[in-house]
Design a protein around this motif. Structure first.
Motif, PDB file in Angstrom:
ATOM      1  N   ASN A   1     -17.993  22.930  22.696  1.00 14.80           N
ATOM      2  CA  ASN A   1     -16.986  21.878  22.820  1.00 14.80           C
ATOM      3  C   ASN A   1     -16.640  21.231  21.492  1.00 14.80           C
ATOM      4  N   LEU A   2     -17.606  21.165  20.603  1.00 15.44           N
ATOM      5  CA  LEU A   2     -17.380  20.592  19.283  1.00 15.44           C
ATOM      6  C   LEU A   2     -18.013  21.466  18.221  1.00 15.44           C
ATOM      7  N   VAL A   3     -17.295  21.620  17.116  1.00 20.29           N
ATOM      8  CA  VAL A   3     -17.865  22.212  15.916  1.00 20.29           C
ATOM      9  C   VAL A   3     -17.982  21.101  14.899  1.00 20.29           C
ATOM     10  N   ILE A   4     -19.210  20.806  14.489  1.00 17.46           N
ATOM     11  CA  ILE A   4     -19.459  19.748  13.506  1.00 17.46           C
ATOM     12  C   ILE A   4     -20.050  20.401  12.268  1.00 17.46           C
ATOM     13  N   ASP A   5     -19.382  20.210  11.148  1.00 20.17           N
ATOM     14  CA  ASP A   5     -19.849  20.781   9.892  1.00 20.17           C
ATOM     15  C   ASP A   5     -20.318  19.675   8.950  1.00 20.17           C
ATOM     16  N   GLY A   6     -21.190  20.046   8.017  1.00 21.60           N
ATOM     17  CA  GLY A   6     -21.693  19.105   7.030  1.00 21.60           C
ATOM     18  C   GLY A   6     -23.073  18.552   7.315  1.00 21.60           C
ATOM     19  N   ILE A   7     -23.601  18.828   8.500  1.00 20.51           N
ATOM     20  CA  ILE A   7     -24.951  18.372   8.850  1.00 20.51           C
ATOM     21  C   ILE A   7     -25.886  19.578   8.777  1.00 20.51           C
ATOM     22  N   PRO A   8     -26.785  19.626   7.798  1.00 21.38           N
ATOM     23  CA  PRO A   8     -27.674  20.788   7.660  1.00 21.38           C
ATOM     24  C   PRO A   8     -28.557  20.983   8.894  1.00 21.38           C
ATOM     25  N   LEU A   9     -28.745  22.250   9.276  1.00 23.03           N
ATOM     26  CA  LEU A   9     -29.636  22.588  10.394  1.00 23.03           C
ATOM     27  C   LEU A   9     -29.287  21.783  11.652  1.00 23.03           C
TER      28      LEU A   9
ATOM     29  N   THR B   1     -31.208  22.623  42.596  1.00 22.19           N
ATOM     30  CA  THR B   1     -31.560  21.223  42.810  1.00 22.19           C
ATOM     31  C   THR B   1     -30.629  20.318  41.995  1.00 22.19           C
ATOM     32  N   GLU B   2     -30.116  19.276  42.607  1.00 22.14           N
ATOM     33  CA  GLU B   2     -29.257  18.349  41.879  1.00 22.14           C
ATOM     34  C   GLU B   2     -30.100  17.518  40.912  1.00 22.14           C
ATOM     35  N   MET B   3     -29.644  17.432  39.675  1.00 22.77           N
ATOM     36  CA  MET B   3     -30.389  16.716  38.650  1.00 22.77           C
ATOM     37  C   MET B   3     -29.408  16.064  37.674  1.00 22.77           C
ATOM     38  N   ARG B   4     -29.910  15.189  36.835  1.00 20.10           N
ATOM     39  CA  ARG B   4     -29.092  14.547  35.810  1.00 20.10           C
ATOM     40  C   ARG B   4     -28.485  15.600  34.887  1.00 20.10           C
ATOM     41  N   ASN B   5     -27.211  15.459  34.572  1.00 19.47           N
ATOM     42  CA  ASN B   5     -26.542  16.403  33.679  1.00 19.47           C
ATOM     43  C   ASN B   5     -26.693  15.950  32.237  1.00 19.47           C
ATOM     44  N   GLU B   6     -27.650  16.549  31.548  1.00 24.91           N
ATOM     45  CA  GLU B   6     -27.877  16.256  30.138  1.00 24.91           C
ATOM     46  C   GLU B   6     -27.192  17.286  29.245  1.00 24.91           C
ATOM     47  N   ARG B   7     -26.423  18.194  29.874  1.00 26.40           N
ATOM     48  CA  ARG B   7     -25.756  19.280  29.157  1.00 26.40           C
ATOM     49  C   ARG B   7     -24.231  19.157  29.296  1.00 26.40           C
ATOM     50  N   GLN B   8     -23.722  17.943  29.166  1.00 23.88           N
ATOM     51  CA  GLN B   8     -22.286  17.734  29.329  1.00 23.88           C
ATOM     52  C   GLN B   8     -21.472  18.383  28.215  1.00 23.88           C
ATOM     53  N   LEU B   9     -22.034  18.438  27.005  1.00 23.71           N
ATOM     54  CA  LEU B   9     -21.311  18.993  25.870  1.00 23.71           C
ATOM     55  C   LEU B   9     -22.192  19.950  25.074  1.00 23.71           C
ATOM     56  N   SER B  10     -21.530  20.976  24.519  1.00 21.83           N
ATOM     57  CA  SER B  10     -22.185  21.929  23.635  1.00 21.83           C
ATOM     58  C   SER B  10     -21.615  21.745  22.233  1.00 21.83           C
ATOM     59  N   ILE B  11     -22.507  21.579  21.256  1.00 20.24           N
ATOM     60  CA  ILE B  11     -22.096  21.308  19.874  1.00 20.24           C
ATOM     61  C   ILE B  11     -22.692  22.370  18.964  1.00 20.24           C
ATOM     62  N   VAL B  12     -21.866  22.952  18.101  1.00 16.83           N
ATOM     63  CA  VAL B  12     -22.331  24.005  17.188  1.00 16.83           C
ATOM     64  C   VAL B  12     -21.872  23.704  15.769  1.00 16.83           C
ATOM     65  N   ALA B  13     -22.383  24.505  14.815  1.00 15.62           N
ATOM     66  CA  ALA B  13     -22.012  24.384  13.406  1.00 15.62           C
ATOM     67  C   ALA B  13     -21.541  25.736  12.898  1.00 15.62           C
ATOM     68  N   SER B  14     -20.498  25.737  12.075  1.00 18.94           N
ATOM     69  CA  SER B  14     -19.918  26.984  11.562  1.00 18.94           C
ATOM     70  C   SER B  14     -20.922  27.812  10.779  1.00 18.94           C
ATOM     71  N   ASP B  15     -21.712  27.147   9.923  1.00 20.88           N
ATOM     72  CA  ASP B  15     -22.642  27.905   9.076  1.00 20.88           C
ATOM     73  C   ASP B  15     -23.719  28.596   9.898  1.00 20.88           C
ATOM     74  N   GLU B  16     -24.181  27.963  10.952  1.00 14.50           N
ATOM     75  CA  GLU B  16     -25.218  28.580  11.783  1.00 14.50           C
ATOM     76  C   GLU B  16     -24.658  29.762  12.576  1.00 14.50           C
TER      77      GLU B  16
END
Length: 209
Positions: free
Chosen positions: A111-119, A75-90
């Motif tokens: 797509n992005l690795v963002i570090d410095g934000i806990p959890l 089913t066509e639906m709104r794309n709320e998953r355009q980007l995937s973001i992860v953290a190195s420590d996790e």
């Protein structure tokens, strides 16, 4: 019986936690410019309202899948998953739980690795990510780990049983696999950029209400 519009006693509200801001930094940028979800490192990401141009997950809409059992698959639906973001420590904690030395972000389509934000994986839905270059992303929620991504990891460890590795990822990466987001304000994000997470007021909706 209808309830009065203005009851004499107001309902007891749950604990309300104030909004806050947390700063982090973009340590890696990646894009899936091929025919599957695997991503490769790039110097910058140009984002429009449909996500990253040419990326596997780009689009204003997408087809529903196993994550949306309330819709007929496709089913066509709104794309709320355009980007995937992860953290190195996790990712490091998840890898240790799987008995492997690392999980590269590109193996699981980040797509992005963002570090410095806990959890980072537990940033609540609605959180905004403000990048110093002007881009704003809106977090939809956590990205639940799946066996498909686990199998992609397993291909990098040929001496291990693929099924075992794939299934272990589902458990080890729960609430550590990052978040998915969509583009609220387009522009270009560059490696090393500072980012501020704006977490809105939070509360837990009371049960039985």
């Amino acid at each position: 019986m209808t309830l009065p519009m203005f009851p004499a006693e107001a309902p007891v509200l749950p604990e309300i936690r104030p909004a806050r801001r947390i700063k982090g930094e973009v340590s890696m940028l990646l894009a899936a410019l091929g025919r599957d979800f695997l991503t490769e490192a790039v110097a910058s990401l140009e984002m429009g309202y449909d996500g990253i141009g040419g990326d596997f997950h780009a689009g204003l809409t997408r087809k529903s899948g196993s994550r949306e059992p309330w819709y007929t698959r496709g089913t066509e639906m709104r794309n709320e998953r355009q980007l995937s973001i992860v953290a190195s420590d996790e990712l490091a904690v998840a890898a240790a739980g799987m008995g492997i030395d690392r999980i590269e972000p590109g193996w699981i389509g980040a797509n992005l690795v963002i570090d410095g934000i806990p959890l980072l994986s537990m940033l609540p839905p609605r959180t905004q990510l403000f990048f110093e270059g002007g881009v704003t992303l809106r977090i939809d929620g956590d990205n639940g780990p799946c066996r498909h991504a686990g199998a992609a990891i397993a291909k990098n460890f040929p001496d291990m049983d693929e099924t075992t590795v794939a299934l272990s990822f589902v458990k080890a990466a729960k609430r550590r696999r990052g978040v998915v987001a969509w583009v609220e304000k387009p522009g270009v994000v560059r490696q090393g950029e500072k980012v501020t997470a704006h977490i809105w007021e939070q509360w837990i909706y009371p049960s039985g209400s």
